[in-house]
Design a protein around this motif. Structure first.
Motif, PDB file in Angstrom:
ATOM      1  N   THR B 657       0.834  -1.200   0.000  1.00  0.00           N
ATOM      2  CA  THR B 657       0.000   0.000   0.000  1.00  0.00           C
ATOM      3  C   THR B 657       0.864   1.244   0.000  1.00  0.00           C
ATOM      4  OG1 THR B 657      -1.396  -1.301   1.445  1.00  0.00           O
ATOM      5  CG2 THR B 657      -2.007   0.994   1.126  1.00  0.00           C
ATOM      6  N   ARG B 658       1.911   1.170   0.839  1.00  0.00           N
ATOM      7  CA  ARG B 658       2.809   2.315   0.919  1.00  0.00           C
ATOM      8  C   ARG B 658       3.477   2.561  -0.428  1.00  0.00           C
ATOM      9  NH1 ARG B 658       4.491   0.777   5.840  1.00  0.00           N
ATOM     10  NH2 ARG B 658       6.242  -0.329   4.953  1.00  0.00           N
ATOM     11  N   THR B 659       3.987   1.466  -1.019  1.00  0.00           N
ATOM     12  CA  THR B 659       4.672   1.598  -2.298  1.00  0.00           C
ATOM     13  C   THR B 659       3.737   2.139  -3.363  1.00  0.00           C
ATOM     14  OG1 THR B 659       5.797  -0.401  -1.628  1.00  0.00           O
ATOM     15  CG2 THR B 659       6.204   0.372  -3.865  1.00  0.00           C
ATOM     16  N   ALA B 660       2.504   1.633  -3.339  1.00  0.00           N
ATOM     17  CA  ALA B 660       1.557   2.091  -4.350  1.00  0.00           C
ATOM     18  C   ALA B 660       1.338   3.598  -4.228  1.00  0.00           C
ATOM     19  CB  ALA B 660       0.228   1.354  -4.182  1.00  0.00           C
ATOM     20  N   ARG B 661       1.261   4.058  -2.958  1.00  0.00           N
ATOM     21  CA  ARG B 661       1.057   5.488  -2.770  1.00  0.00           C
ATOM     22  C   ARG B 661       2.253   6.270  -3.306  1.00  0.00           C
ATOM     23  NH1 ARG B 661       0.029   5.516   2.547  1.00  0.00           N
ATOM     24  NH2 ARG B 661       2.120   6.225   2.990  1.00  0.00           N
ATOM     25  N   LEU B 663       4.293   5.275  -5.590  1.00  0.00           N
ATOM     26  CA  LEU B 663       4.286   5.203  -7.055  1.00  0.00           C
ATOM     27  C   LEU B 663       3.322   6.226  -7.641  1.00  0.00           C
ATOM     28  CD1 LEU B 663       4.472   1.419  -7.886  1.00  0.00           C
ATOM     29  CD2 LEU B 663       6.113   3.205  -8.453  1.00  0.00           C
ATOM     30  N   ARG B 664       2.162   6.326  -6.978  1.00  0.00           N
ATOM     31  CA  ARG B 664       1.187   7.278  -7.482  1.00  0.00           C
ATOM     32  C   ARG B 664       1.757   8.700  -7.448  1.00  0.00           C
ATOM     33  NH1 ARG B 664      -2.832   4.939  -4.944  1.00  0.00           N
ATOM     34  NH2 ARG B 664      -2.665   6.327  -3.158  1.00  0.00           N
ATOM     35  N   GLU B 665       2.414   9.007  -6.333  1.00  0.00           N
ATOM     36  CA  GLU B 665       3.006  10.340  -6.210  1.00  0.00           C
ATOM     37  C   GLU B 665       4.071  10.560  -7.280  1.00  0.00           C
ATOM     38  OE1 GLU B 665       4.340  10.475  -2.206  1.00  0.00           O
ATOM     39  OE2 GLU B 665       2.310  10.763  -1.424  1.00  0.00           O
ATOM     40  N   ALA B 666       4.913   9.502  -7.461  1.00  0.00           N
ATOM     41  CA  ALA B 666       5.976   9.607  -8.452  1.00  0.00           C
ATOM     42  C   ALA B 666       5.391   9.814  -9.842  1.00  0.00           C
ATOM     43  CB  ALA B 666       6.832   8.342  -8.425  1.00  0.00           C
ATOM     44  N   GLU B 668       2.540  11.201 -10.588  1.00  0.00           N
ATOM     45  CA  GLU B 668       2.054  12.573 -10.729  1.00  0.00           C
ATOM     46  C   GLU B 668       3.191  13.527 -11.033  1.00  0.00           C
ATOM     47  OE1 GLU B 668      -0.089  13.531  -7.197  1.00  0.00           O
ATOM     48  OE2 GLU B 668      -1.673  12.105  -7.719  1.00  0.00           O
ATOM     49  N   LYS B 669       4.285  13.308 -10.350  1.00  0.00           N
ATOM     50  CA  LYS B 669       5.443  14.167 -10.524  1.00  0.00           C
ATOM     51  C   LYS B 669       5.981  14.057 -11.950  1.00  0.00           C
ATOM     52  CE  LYS B 669       9.142  15.376  -7.346  1.00  0.00           C
ATOM     53  NZ  LYS B 669       9.729  14.876  -6.077  1.00  0.00           N
ATOM     54  N   LEU B 670       6.044  12.771 -12.407  1.00  0.00           N
ATOM     55  CA  LEU B 670       6.546  12.539 -13.761  1.00  0.00           C
ATOM     56  C   LEU B 670       5.656  13.216 -14.782  1.00  0.00           C
ATOM     57  CD1 LEU B 670       7.751   8.840 -13.770  1.00  0.00           C
ATOM     58  CD2 LEU B 670       9.096  10.911 -14.105  1.00  0.00           C
ATOM     59  N   THR B 671       4.363  13.100 -14.584  1.00  0.00           N
ATOM     60  CA  THR B 671       3.438  13.741 -15.509  1.00  0.00           C
ATOM     61  C   THR B 671       3.689  15.241 -15.547  1.00  0.00           C
ATOM     62  OG1 THR B 671       1.878  12.106 -14.702  1.00  0.00           O
ATOM     63  CG2 THR B 671       1.020  13.778 -16.175  1.00  0.00           C
TER      64      THR B 671
END
Lengths: 86, 903
Positions: B657-661, B663-666, B668-671
């Motif tokens: 769950t932590r990793t998924a969060r 990844l999601r943040e990463a 967004e940043k990449l976008t």
């Protein structure tokens, strides 16, 4: 093996647990009151004891039956949760 | 025996009434059986019937004997009822667990319970059975005696003088009738969980009769003979019973032993556990049964007192319940009392006989029979054999009781046999309680405890009850066996002067429990034992994933079906197998012989023939129980591993769950970065195109020729300027990319901030030279030497000063430069007095190509602050916007000494 039991319970489960505690305590109290005449030592007291002692024992007996009857319905059907936890 | 009743009813009527009553009982049992047969027996299983059936506790010994007991020792008789009262109101401790275990394990008797708990050991079953038969035979004889005696009471006054010569005939008729009843209604069903409705209903009826009888006699005494309760109190206090001897040891000992007996007497165990009470019934009985007992004992003292007062001296107080109404001319009441006593005796004998016969057939007859003809489990009619064994056992037990009665000749010794039987039954208590509460209780310990308890009981209580020089020679009483004084039967280990009964209770229970505990501690239980131990002690754990005792796939389901059919009956076996097959998801009648199924089948068979026999029969087909101690350990380990595994899974899930969060943040940043990159590219193209366009246009004009030299020179200068602008832009970009990658080479050296500021002000003067700036400086504070890359720092200063010169919109522009040193860091603030930068823009000014005003006015590519930020980062410092200074304000901070590492 450590099973996971909640540390604290909801009001109803808590009540039921305490009811069980009461049911466990009842015979202890009963035993005490039934053994109490030993301390009176009826044969050493000068006055006739059979009638008052008999009344005492029957009154205790009756109260115990009343208490057991009051507790029994609450204890029924309490098997939905197990004995662990407090 | 007693003074003849003058107005008693004729003996013939008594016999007639008695026969009618028995016929009525047969009818009740028959009707109950019929109604149960057509499935209309809901009320038969009600808590009320259950409670009434428990009343087999009150035998003729208590019905008649209690008054005699009270006449002799005052209130002491109450202990026999108070003990069970405590057990029942404390049902949550023991009874509830017993009933649950009985239902789950399909226990058929108390011997089966002990045998099943300790590894389905038949040895234990035999010991308990033996003990029960030895202790209960005299007890049954006592019942026969009391019925005969009560007949005698009526008969003695009749002209025929029938009673005495025919006493034995009476007993034999009663015994035969009881055997017939027990066989007819007690051996119809084999399975422990199929109630004997007929028996239970008849017993419930008898329970009502004896209660009503005793209450009727009591009411007659209190309101008929006396003048109500207060008169009775007065009479008690004037009688010989006015004071009573409370012997503390007996008071406590009797209460204890009757409490033990109420759960360990075979008949009590039978009606309470085997005949199928459930917890709801038990909950009702927890107060209703004590209430029954209380009512049964309510009038005992008044009857005893009134009997002593009115009956002629020498009358047997044991028969007051009967003789007092007769004496007072109440023939009908006496008849009712007689029926009450008769009911007490018969219900006890019936249940006791059934319970004992079940034990004998399951633990003695069946094992012997299986040993003699091992093949019979497959071919013979096992069901018939078991039922026949039970019938024969019932007859044998009643014959034993009758024989005992004949032998003892109705002696006074019988009167005390009730308590002696209680103590004998109580010997099962340590093994039973240990078995259901202590995992460590083992077969060896249980056997040892039972044998020791049985021996001590027989030696100190049972055998001496036959009287001095009866079974034990008088010299042994006086001097001990072989002259060993401390082994005297009634003064064991030198404890003399104690009440013999309490003496026997103390020593038998202490030695029994000690042998049980020590034997358990010093032995190692076998695998089946440990499995059963866990199943019994943890019976309330719903999710029992215990190990399976049987190996997989060794048994043919068809063979199992054949065997089950021999015991359960063809129809029942087929139905059971079909249901199990359906549960396994298979069609037809043959489920897979999985360990679970074999276990279930074993338990079902155990309900008919007892755990030990069922286990033995299944092992004939499946082979020895496959489970070993190692396998038990393996299963335990497996469970532990599963739990650990699930804990690990949970941890992993958290991590996921932590990793998924993250990844999601990463993502967004990449976008965002991608968008920024696109914006950057389009900016760059735009920036590059403007100078290129003018260079191309002017160079095209130049190539056409025919231009005056002044124009050529002018255009050439424009091209040159634009080329410089391009170069500068490219330089900046290169610079920025180098800085961003962190690959920049720093020339570290000592630099004076004041000098650097002087240089920067001079250099920046070329930016909009037409504007005159007021520069506010505090020269002494600027005199700081820093170790850094002086050229890079200068670049930042120039940039910041130029920006101020470019953008400050105040007509009297001012620039304040403040230098501060604090905690190893130097900060340089550049504050102008313009309108500053709006709050919403403050966050983006350090981004590339961020330009707030229009391009022409700025004349730069918008990379300046971006470069500043990168430079300062490379120098181990930062540059940030200082809000709230009354104008645009920037602060550059840097370390006093920059180590190469930081860069």
């Amino acid at each position: 093996m450590a099973r996971r039991v909640p540390l604290f319970l909801k009001r109803r489960s808590y009540r039921r647990r305490r009811l069980r505690d009461a049911a466990r305590l009842l015979p202890v109290f009963g035993g005490f009151f039934f053994l109490l005449p030993i301390l009176w030592a009826p044969e050493q007291s000068p006055k006739p004891d059979t009638a008052p002692d008999g009344v005492y024992l029957f009154v205790v007996w009756f109260l115990l039956i009343l208490a057991a009857a009051a507790l029994a319905p609450g204890l029924d059907g309490g098997s939905d949760d197990d004995d662990s936890g407090t | 025996m007693t003074a003849g009743p003058d107005t008693g009813m004729p003996f013939n009527i008594l016999v007639l009434t008695c026969v009618t009553y028995v016929a009525l009982l047969f009818l009740v049992a028959f009707v109950a059986e019929r109604r149960a047969g057509i499935g209309r027996a809901r009320w038969l299983r009600s808590p009320a019937v259950y409670t009434l059936s428990l009343s087999v506790y009150c035998t003729a010994w208590t019905f008649y004997g209690a008054v005699g007991y009270a006449a002799r020792s005052g209130l002491e008789f109450l202990t026999i009822y108070l003990g069970p009262t405590l057990v029942f109101i404390g049902w949550w401790w023991v009874l509830r667990k017993l009933v649950r275990i009985g239902r789950k394990q399909r226990v058929t008797s108390i011997a089966d319970l002990i045998s099943s708990r300790f590894g389905k050991s038949n040895l234990l079953g035999v010991i308990v059975t033996l003990m029960a038969v030895v202790a209960m035979t005299p007890y049954i004889a006592l019942q026969l005696q009391s019925v005969t005696q009560s007949f005698g009471v009526f008969a003695s006054g009749t002209p025929e003088g029938w009673a005495l010569p025919n006493r034995d005939a009476t007993a034999i008729w009663v015994a035969a009738g009881l055997a017939l009843f027990s066989i007819l209604f007690g051996t119809r069903k084999l399975d422990a969980k199929e109630q004997h409705h007929g028996v239970v209903t008849a017993i419930a009826v008898e329970a009502v009769v004896k209660l009503v009888a005793l209450l009727a006699v009591g009411s007659f005494v209190v309101w008929g003979l006396a003048d109500g309760p207060s008169d009775i109190f007065r009479r008690i206090s004037q009688s010989t019973l006015a004071d009573w001897q409370l012997q503390p040891d007996r008071w406590f000992g009797l209460m204890f032993v009757s409490a033990a007996a109420v759960i360990s007497l075979p008949r009590m165990f039978h009606v309470m556990v085997v005949e199928g009470g459930d917890e709801a019934h038990l909950g009702r009985a927890s107060w209703a049964f004590p209430a029954y007992l209380m009512l049964m004992s309510l009038f005992i003292i008044p009857i005893a007192v009134m009997g002593l007062e009115r009956m002629p001296t020498g009358a047997n107080p044991d028969m007051f319940v009967l003789t007092l109404p007769l004496h007072e001319g109440q023939g009908a009441l006496a008849m009712l009392a007689f029926l009450g006593g008769f009911s007490s005796a018969t219900s006890m004998v019936i249940v006791e006989a059934i319970a004992l016969a079940t034990m004998v057939s399951n633990h003695v007859v069946m094992p012997v029979w299986l040993r003699l003809r091992p093949d019979v489990a497959m071919t013979g009619d096992v069901r018939g054999v078991v039922l026949m064994a039970r019938r024969v056992s019932i007859i044998a037990i009643l014959a034993l009781g009758y024989g005992y009665y004949r032998l003892s000749g109705g002696s006074a010794a019988l009167a005390s046999i009730g308590l002696i039987a209680f103590v004998g039954a109580a010997q099962v208590l340590p093994a039973m309680l240990g078995g259901i509460f202590w995992r460590g209780a083992s077969r060896f310990g249980a056997a040892l405890g039972l044998i020791v308890g049985l021996t001590v009981w027989a030696y100190t209580l049972f055998l001496p009850s036959f009287g001095n020089d009866g079974m034990i020679p008088a010299h042994v009483f006086a001097h001990g066996p072989f002259g060993i004084g401390w082994l005297r039967p009634q003064a064991l280990f030198g404890v003399s002067g104690m009440d013999p009964l309490v003496h026997a209770i103390v020593w038998s229970m202490v030695l029994n429990a000690s042998a049980f505990a020590l034997g358990s501690i010093f032995s190692f239980p076998g695998p089946v034992e440990r499995m059963q131990g866990a199943a019994f002690v943890n019976v309330f754990d719903e999710d029992q994933t215990g190990p399976q005792g049987w190996a997989r796939g060794k048994a043919e389901p068809e063979t199992l079906l054949m065997m089950a059919g021999r015991i359960l009956g063809e129809e029942a076996a087929l139905a059971f197998f079909e249901a199990e097959a359906r549960r396994q998801g298979k069609a037809g009648f043959l489920p897979d012989a999985t360990p679970e199924f074999v276990e279930l089948l074993e338990r079902r068979l155990a309900g008919s023939v007892g755990a030990a026999t069922a286990h033995a029969m299944i092992s004939q087909i499946v082979g020895r129980a496959a489970v070993t101690v190692e396998e038990l350990m393996a299963v335990a380990n497996e469970t532990a591993q599963i739990m650990e595994y699930s804990a690990r899974l949970e941890a992993q899930q958290d991590e996921l769950t932590r990793t998924a969060r993250q990844l999601r943040e990463a993502n967004e940043k990449l976008t965002q970065l991608s968008i920024q990159k696109d914006a950057f590219l389009s900016q760059i193209s735009h920036e590059l195109r403007t100078p290129m366009t003018s260079i191309r246009a002017f160079s095209e004009i130049l190539t056409e020729g025919d231009l005056p030299p002044t124009m050529v020179a002018q255009y050439g200068r424009i091209i040159h300027d634009e080329a410089i602008r391009l170069t500068r832009l490219l330089d900046d970009l290169l610079d920025l990319s180098v800085l961003e990658n962190g690959t920049v080479q720093l020339n570290l050296g000592l630099a004076n901030v004041q000098t650097l500021l002087d240089k920067a002000l001079a250099a920046a003067g070329s930016t909009r030279p037409e504007r005159s700036f007021t520069i506010l400086r505090d020269l002494p504070s600027e005199n700081i030497f820093v170790r850094t890359d002086a050229d890079r720092l200068l670049q930042v200063f120039i940039n910041l000063i130029s920006n101020a010169r470019k953008y400050c919109d105040n007509p009297d522009p001012e620039l304040k430069i403040a230098v501060r040193q604090r905690a190893g860091r130097v900060s340089v603030d550049f504050i102008d007095n313009g309108s500053g930068i709006p709050k919403e823009s403050q966050a983006i000014i350090f981004e590339k190509f961020a330009r707030l005003s229009d391009q022409s006015r700025a004349g730069g590519a918008g990379l300046g602050l971006a470069i500043c930020r990168e430079v300062m980062a490379n120098l181990g410092g930062s540059v940030s916007y200082l809000p709230g200074q009354g104008g645009a304000a920037f602060r550059a901070t840097l370390p006093l000494r920059l180590d190469r590492k930081v860069a």
